[in-house]
Design a protein around this motif. Structure first.
Motif, PDB file in Angstrom:
ATOM      1  N   VAL A  20      -5.923  -0.212   6.479  1.00  0.00           N
ATOM      2  CA  VAL A  20      -5.390   0.623   5.611  1.00  0.00           C
ATOM      3  C   VAL A  20      -5.731   2.439   6.049  1.00  0.00           C
ATOM      4  CG1 VAL A  20      -4.138   0.907   3.917  1.00  0.00           C
ATOM      5  CG2 VAL A  20      -5.755  -0.570   3.739  1.00  0.00           C
ATOM      6  N   PHE A  21      -4.001   2.151   6.800  1.00  0.00           N
ATOM      7  CA  PHE A  21      -3.822   3.666   6.296  1.00  0.00           C
ATOM      8  C   PHE A  21      -2.635   5.091   5.289  1.00  0.00           C
ATOM      9  CE2 PHE A  21      -5.221   1.695  10.199  1.00  0.00           C
ATOM     10  CZ  PHE A  21      -5.892   2.643  10.737  1.00  0.00           C
ATOM     11  N   ILE A  51       2.654   3.705   3.121  1.00  0.00           N
ATOM     12  CA  ILE A  51       1.162   3.270   3.470  1.00  0.00           C
ATOM     13  C   ILE A  51       1.039   2.106   4.144  1.00  0.00           C
ATOM     14  CG2 ILE A  51      -1.131   1.870   2.258  1.00  0.00           C
ATOM     15  CD1 ILE A  51      -0.616   4.722   0.987  1.00  0.00           C
ATOM     16  N   PHE A  52       0.184   1.704   5.450  1.00  0.00           N
ATOM     17  CA  PHE A  52       0.374   0.977   6.330  1.00  0.00           C
ATOM     18  C   PHE A  52      -1.117  -0.077   6.706  1.00  0.00           C
ATOM     19  CE2 PHE A  52       3.063   2.093   8.892  1.00  0.00           C
ATOM     20  CZ  PHE A  52       3.761   3.197   9.255  1.00  0.00           C
ATOM     21  N   ALA A  53      -1.217  -1.446   5.698  1.00  0.00           N
ATOM     22  CA  ALA A  53      -1.969  -2.171   5.797  1.00  0.00           C
ATOM     23  C   ALA A  53      -1.544  -3.204   6.956  1.00  0.00           C
ATOM     24  CB  ALA A  53      -1.332  -3.589   4.983  1.00  0.00           C
ATOM     25  N   ILE A  54      -2.834  -3.155   8.362  1.00  0.00           N
ATOM     26  CA  ILE A  54      -2.724  -3.650   9.271  1.00  0.00           C
ATOM     27  C   ILE A  54      -3.755  -4.226   9.814  1.00  0.00           C
ATOM     28  CG2 ILE A  54      -3.240  -1.365  10.354  1.00  0.00           C
ATOM     29  CD1 ILE A  54      -1.199  -2.045  11.939  1.00  0.00           C
ATOM     30  N   HIS A  55      -3.685  -5.481  10.741  1.00  0.00           N
ATOM     31  CA  HIS A  55      -4.942  -5.598  11.569  1.00  0.00           C
ATOM     32  C   HIS A  55      -4.003  -6.133  12.481  1.00  0.00           C
ATOM     33  CE1 HIS A  55      -8.740  -8.511  12.055  1.00  0.00           C
ATOM     34  NE2 HIS A  55      -8.669  -7.922  10.736  1.00  0.00           N
ATOM     35  N   PRO A  56      -5.492  -6.627  13.908  1.00  0.00           N
ATOM     36  CA  PRO A  56      -4.846  -6.778  14.829  1.00  0.00           C
ATOM     37  C   PRO A  56      -4.585  -8.607  14.684  1.00  0.00           C
ATOM     38  CG  PRO A  56      -6.690  -5.538  15.517  1.00  0.00           C
ATOM     39  CD  PRO A  56      -6.866  -5.843  13.812  1.00  0.00           C
ATOM     40  N   SER A  57      -3.047  -9.062  16.033  1.00  0.00           N
ATOM     41  CA  SER A  57      -3.569 -10.563  15.673  1.00  0.00           C
ATOM     42  C   SER A  57      -4.523 -11.191  16.644  1.00  0.00           C
ATOM     43  CB  SER A  57      -2.086 -11.100  15.567  1.00  0.00           C
ATOM     44  OG  SER A  57      -1.881 -10.630  16.881  1.00  0.00           O
ATOM     45  N   PHE A 112       4.439  -2.918   5.373  1.00  0.00           N
ATOM     46  CA  PHE A 112       4.161  -0.986   5.087  1.00  0.00           C
ATOM     47  C   PHE A 112       5.268  -0.890   3.892  1.00  0.00           C
ATOM     48  CE2 PHE A 112       8.349   0.290   6.634  1.00  0.00           C
ATOM     49  CZ  PHE A 112       8.154  -0.479   8.164  1.00  0.00           C
ATOM     50  N   GLY A 113       4.711   0.199   3.597  1.00  0.00           N
ATOM     51  CA  GLY A 113       5.863   0.087   2.526  1.00  0.00           C
ATOM     52  C   GLY A 113       5.331   1.595   1.070  1.00  0.00           C
ATOM     53  N   GLY A 114       5.596   2.541   0.468  1.00  0.00           N
ATOM     54  CA  GLY A 114       5.519   3.454   0.189  1.00  0.00           C
ATOM     55  C   GLY A 114       6.353   4.424  -0.923  1.00  0.00           C
ATOM     56  N   ASN A 115       6.313   5.786  -0.580  1.00  0.00           N
ATOM     57  CA  ASN A 115       7.331   6.497  -1.928  1.00  0.00           C
ATOM     58  C   ASN A 115       7.982   7.876  -1.522  1.00  0.00           C
ATOM     59  OD1 ASN A 115       4.968   7.956  -1.091  1.00  0.00           O
ATOM     60  ND2 ASN A 115       4.632   8.225  -3.462  1.00  0.00           N
ATOM     61  N   LEU A 382      -6.900   5.400   4.705  1.00  0.00           N
ATOM     62  CA  LEU A 382      -6.496   6.136   3.472  1.00  0.00           C
ATOM     63  C   LEU A 382      -8.090   5.274   2.420  1.00  0.00           C
ATOM     64  CD1 LEU A 382      -4.884   6.298   0.777  1.00  0.00           C
ATOM     65  CD2 LEU A 382      -4.375   3.362   0.746  1.00  0.00           C
ATOM     66  N   ASN A 383      -8.743   6.339   1.406  1.00  0.00           N
ATOM     67  CA  ASN A 383      -9.631   5.847   1.164  1.00  0.00           C
ATOM     68  C   ASN A 383      -9.478   6.128  -0.820  1.00  0.00           C
ATOM     69  OD1 ASN A 383     -12.274   5.934   0.337  1.00  0.00           O
ATOM     70  ND2 ASN A 383     -12.630   8.265   1.582  1.00  0.00           N
TER      71      ASN A 383
END
Ligand code: GLA
Length: 395
Positions: A20-21, A51-57, A112-115, A382-383
């Motif tokens: 997560v970034f 916010i990016f939630a990401i993982h290699p496929s 991804f999504g955010g404000n 993101l922590n």
């Protein structure tokens, strides 16, 4: 969307734990339309983020989910094509640029999504580009330098999305630092953090809710007018390659050589660079009111000489001028809509927002939106364990 919602969606969709970034939007304190003239800018990254939630496929395939838009596209990294929809191009452009730079990336899945309010001039597009460039660098161990990340994100916008913007937005997205503004020299690409003490002030953004169609066409016209001006001035002195090489005395003493319109455009840029350099001295000596005065001067230049303001922005700046609690205000970003940025004394901001809301409604029949922002780090992992971060997203 909050990080929790983005992560939850990722887990539901892909049944695995994502990396997560966070990637911030930006404000610019002063130095507008100077970046593509090789001048100076003074932006800061803020607490409005994507916010990016990401993982290699497991292969070359990508599934990209824009949670705020409730939209998804699938693609393959060996077959990146311009999309008819706008939003995927900010991501596809990054994949395209990384590959053109020889980066060995594989497929990945992303939610991804955010404000960051869209279309408000807070650079949500650079946040998408910078955020994905940063995330892919981490995911695939690309070992790119920070300035490489900036250049790739910037080229994604210039060459893939097709907007000839300057480098400010992508630069601050990567280099931003908490409680500091970043003075960027857009010629050498060197930078310097300038401390800003806003203990007694709030940064208030007032969103006109206006997005004029003129924005991108006029942006390109301004660039061309500056280039035209340089051509003429370089006949006087061949060493002049950009407006960065032109001083106040020089431009004033060669006023007659330039058509009136080009003089106004060029003179604005030269003055704005000067204001920024002096404004940095104000910040270093903690003279916020002298800095605020320069913000007003910047607005007048953008309104009268560079002519990229609009009626709605001018209404909001004149409310600010008349309010004793506001020490500086100006339009921000490309112009023709978006937000004004206001530095307002802590004890006065509610009263100011009230007055601005009423006046704006009276004059335009439209509601403004007001946002507060504080200055945060540029794109990072993101922590959520970190208290400050989790408090910010506790809703
Ligand atoms: C837009 C562009 C930037 C900059 C500003 C004006 O935000 O993306 O590069 O030129 O306009 O200062």
């Amino acid at each position: 969307m909050t990080p929790y919602q983005v992560i939850k969606k990722f887990k539901k969709e892909f049944d695995q734990e994502p990396f997560v970034f966070r990637s911030p939007g930006r404000i610019n304190l002063i130095g507008e339309h100077t970046d593509y003239n090789e001048g100076f800018v003074l932006p800061a990254a803020i607490d409005k983020e994507i916010i990016f939630a990401i993982h290699p496929s497991d292969n070359n395939s990508c599934k990209l989910i824009a949670i705020d838009l409730n939209d998804t596209i699938k693609t393959d990294i060996s077959d990146i094509k311009y999309s008819k929809k706008l939003w995927p191009n900010y991501l596809l452009g990054v994949i395209d640029q990384l590959q053109k730079n020889g980066a060995a990336i594989g497929g990945f899945n992303l939610v991804f999504g955010g404000n960051i309010p869209i279309g408000a001039g807070l650079s949500s597009s650079a946040a998408i580009e910078g955020g994905l460039t940063y995330a892919l660098d981490q995911l695939f161990d690309l070992n790119l330098t920070k300035i490489d990340l900036v250049k790739i994100a910037h080229k994604a916008e210039n060459e893939f999305v097709g907007l000839r913007c300057g480098i400010m937005d992508q630069y601050i997205n990567i280099f931003g630092e908490k409680n500091k503004v970043l003075k960027i020299d857009c010629r050498s690409l060197e930078y310097e953090y300038v401390p800003i003490n806003l203990d007694n002030y709030k940064i208030v953004l007032l969103d006109t809710q206006v997005k004029h169609k003129l924005q991108s066409s006029e942006y390109n016209i301004r660039r061309e007018q500056c280039e035209e001006g340089i051509k003429i001035l370089s006949r006087v002195n061949p060493k002049i390659k950009s407006l960065r090489d032109v001083g106040l005395d020089f431009i004033n003493s060669h006023k007659d050589r330039l058509p009136e319109l080009l003089f106004k455009r060029c003179s604005y840029v030269v003055n704005e660079n000067q204001r920024l350099l002096e404004g940095c001295k104000d910040l270093r000596t903690n003279n916020i009111s002298a800095f605020g005065e320069k913000m007003f001067q910047s607005h007048y230049g953008l309104r009268d000489e560079y002519e990229v303001s609009c009626k709605e922005l001018d209404i909001l700046v004149s409310v600010a001028e008349d309010h004793p609690g506001v020490i500086g205000a100006r339009m921000m970003g490309g112009g023709f809509g978006g937000c004004t940025i206001n530095l307002v004394k802590n004890e006065d901001y509610l009263d100011f927002i009230d007055l601005a809301t009423k006046t704006y409604k009276d004059k335009t029949r439209t509601d403004i939106k007001a946002y507060f922002c504080s200055i945060k780090n540029g794109t990072s992992t993101l922590n959520l364990e970190d208290n400050e971060t989790s408090n910010r997203f506790m809703y």
